[in-house]
Write a protein that holds these residues in place. Structure first.
Motif, PDB file in Angstrom:
ATOM      1  N   SER A  72      -3.238  -8.984   2.112  1.00 23.25           N
ATOM      2  CA  SER A  72      -2.601  -8.049   1.192  1.00 23.25           C
ATOM      3  C   SER A  72      -3.532  -7.886  -0.335  1.00 23.25           C
ATOM      4  CB  SER A  72      -1.295  -8.651   0.730  1.00 23.25           C
ATOM      5  OG  SER A  72      -1.365 -10.055  -0.106  1.00 23.25           O
ATOM      6  N   ARG A  73      -4.840  -8.569   0.053  1.00 28.28           N
ATOM      7  CA  ARG A  73      -5.590  -8.387  -1.015  1.00 28.28           C
ATOM      8  C   ARG A  73      -7.120  -7.988  -0.565  1.00 28.28           C
ATOM      9  NH1 ARG A  73      -4.176 -14.120  -0.973  1.00 28.28           N
ATOM     10  NH2 ARG A  73      -5.935 -15.331  -0.147  1.00 28.28           N
ATOM     11  N   ASP A  74      -8.185  -7.849  -1.348  1.00 27.75           N
ATOM     12  CA  ASP A  74      -9.596  -7.652  -0.862  1.00 27.75           C
ATOM     13  C   ASP A  74     -10.003  -9.093   0.160  1.00 27.75           C
ATOM     14  OD1 ASP A  74      -9.803  -5.414  -2.419  1.00 27.75           O
ATOM     15  OD2 ASP A  74     -10.620  -6.629  -4.254  1.00 27.75           O
ATOM     16  N   PRO A  75     -11.027  -8.384   0.788  1.00 25.33           N
ATOM     17  CA  PRO A  75     -11.254  -9.466   1.847  1.00 25.33           C
ATOM     18  C   PRO A  75     -12.093 -10.917   0.941  1.00 25.33           C
ATOM     19  CG  PRO A  75     -12.178  -7.380   2.267  1.00 25.33           C
ATOM     20  CD  PRO A  75     -11.719  -7.165   1.119  1.00 25.33           C
ATOM     21  N   LEU A  76     -11.984 -11.927   1.674  1.00 21.10           N
ATOM     22  CA  LEU A  76     -12.530 -13.193   1.148  1.00 21.10           C
ATOM     23  C   LEU A  76     -13.939 -13.104   1.336  1.00 21.10           C
ATOM     24  CD1 LEU A  76     -12.441 -16.059   0.354  1.00 21.10           C
ATOM     25  CD2 LEU A  76     -12.241 -16.677   2.658  1.00 21.10           C
ATOM     26  N   VAL A  77     -14.925 -13.272   0.346  1.00 14.67           N
ATOM     27  CA  VAL A  77     -16.406 -13.146   0.430  1.00 14.67           C
ATOM     28  C   VAL A  77     -16.754 -14.436   0.308  1.00 14.67           C
ATOM     29  CG1 VAL A  77     -18.340 -12.232  -0.528  1.00 14.67           C
ATOM     30  CG2 VAL A  77     -16.290 -10.892  -0.703  1.00 14.67           C
ATOM     31  N   ILE A  78     -17.607 -15.013   1.158  1.00 17.07           N
ATOM     32  CA  ILE A  78     -18.271 -16.427   1.184  1.00 17.07           C
ATOM     33  C   ILE A  78     -19.575 -16.231   1.707  1.00 17.07           C
ATOM     34  CG2 ILE A  78     -15.941 -17.605   1.862  1.00 17.07           C
ATOM     35  CD1 ILE A  78     -17.030 -18.114   4.620  1.00 17.07           C
ATOM     36  N   GLU A  79     -20.409 -17.298   1.363  1.00 19.02           N
ATOM     37  CA  GLU A  79     -21.877 -17.440   1.835  1.00 19.02           C
ATOM     38  C   GLU A  79     -21.931 -18.582   2.257  1.00 19.02           C
ATOM     39  OE1 GLU A  79     -26.060 -18.332   0.303  1.00 19.02           O
ATOM     40  OE2 GLU A  79     -25.046 -17.189  -1.242  1.00 19.02           O
ATOM     41  N   LEU A  80     -22.043 -18.776   3.850  1.00 16.92           N
ATOM     42  CA  LEU A  80     -22.130 -19.767   4.921  1.00 16.92           C
ATOM     43  C   LEU A  80     -23.208 -20.799   4.504  1.00 16.92           C
ATOM     44  CD1 LEU A  80     -22.043 -17.806   8.195  1.00 16.92           C
ATOM     45  CD2 LEU A  80     -19.978 -18.974   7.056  1.00 16.92           C
ATOM     46  N   GLY A  81     -22.557 -22.095   4.272  1.00 17.03           N
ATOM     47  CA  GLY A  81     -23.484 -23.175   3.676  1.00 17.03           C
ATOM     48  C   GLY A  81     -23.078 -23.653   2.434  1.00 17.03           C
ATOM     49  N   LYS A  82     -22.610 -22.767   1.751  1.00 21.43           N
ATOM     50  CA  LYS A  82     -22.294 -23.180   0.314  1.00 21.43           C
ATOM     51  C   LYS A  82     -20.923 -23.978   0.071  1.00 21.43           C
ATOM     52  CE  LYS A  82     -25.429 -20.895  -1.727  1.00 21.43           C
ATOM     53  NZ  LYS A  82     -26.575 -21.506  -2.741  1.00 21.43           N
ATOM     54  N   LYS A  83     -20.259 -24.302   1.237  1.00 22.76           N
ATOM     55  CA  LYS A  83     -19.177 -24.972   1.152  1.00 22.76           C
ATOM     56  C   LYS A  83     -17.670 -24.409   0.104  1.00 22.76           C
ATOM     57  CE  LYS A  83     -21.494 -29.402   2.129  1.00 22.76           C
ATOM     58  NZ  LYS A  83     -21.847 -30.716   1.782  1.00 22.76           N
TER      59      LYS A  83
END
Length: 128
Positions: A72-83
């Motif tokens: 129901s919101r914007d996609p989660l944005v993550i950088e792999l390896g940043k925990k």
């Protein structure tokens, strides 16, 4: 002893950068991370550490209770390896291709551990 499960359905959008990763093997042993590919896609460059991913997810306990969702919101944005997310989620995203959808079972030691995340997530829970 295993007390429950948490469901994470991942829909990776066609947005990540960088290079290769080895194919993540699926596991069905209790206490281990397990990945079921619901929608498989092929790509020349699966996700790897350092890549930025944009994804949608839904987290549920075994009883079906939704504890979190990005739908129901914007996609989660993550950088792999940043925990930036629980370890089991991050590990399950290595080797993913844009458009792939996965169901992931995450053991407590790769999620919220003995304490959980009160009041929403009880302790010692397995998460799907």
């Amino acid at each position: 002893m295993l007390h429950g499960h948490f469901l994470v359905l991942l829909l990776c959008l066609p947005c990540f950068d960088r290079s290769r990763a080895e194919e993540k093997s699926e596991s069905s042993s209790p206490g281990e991370l397990s990945i079921e590919r619901l929608i498989s896609t092929e790509c020349a460059e699966p996700s790897a550490l350092g890549d930025t991913l944009h994804l949608h997810y839904t987290g549920k306990l075994l009883d079906g209770r939704v504890i979190d969702t990005s739908l129901s919101r914007d996609p989660l944005v993550i950088e792999l390896g940043k925990k930036q997310v629980i370890p089991g989620l991050e590990q399950s995203l290595l080797g993913v291709c844009a458009g792939e959808k996965r169901k992931v079972t995450i053991p407590p030691h790769l999620a919220y551990g003995k304490r959980g995340f009160p009041p929403t997530v009880p302790g010692k829970q397995f998460y799907l």
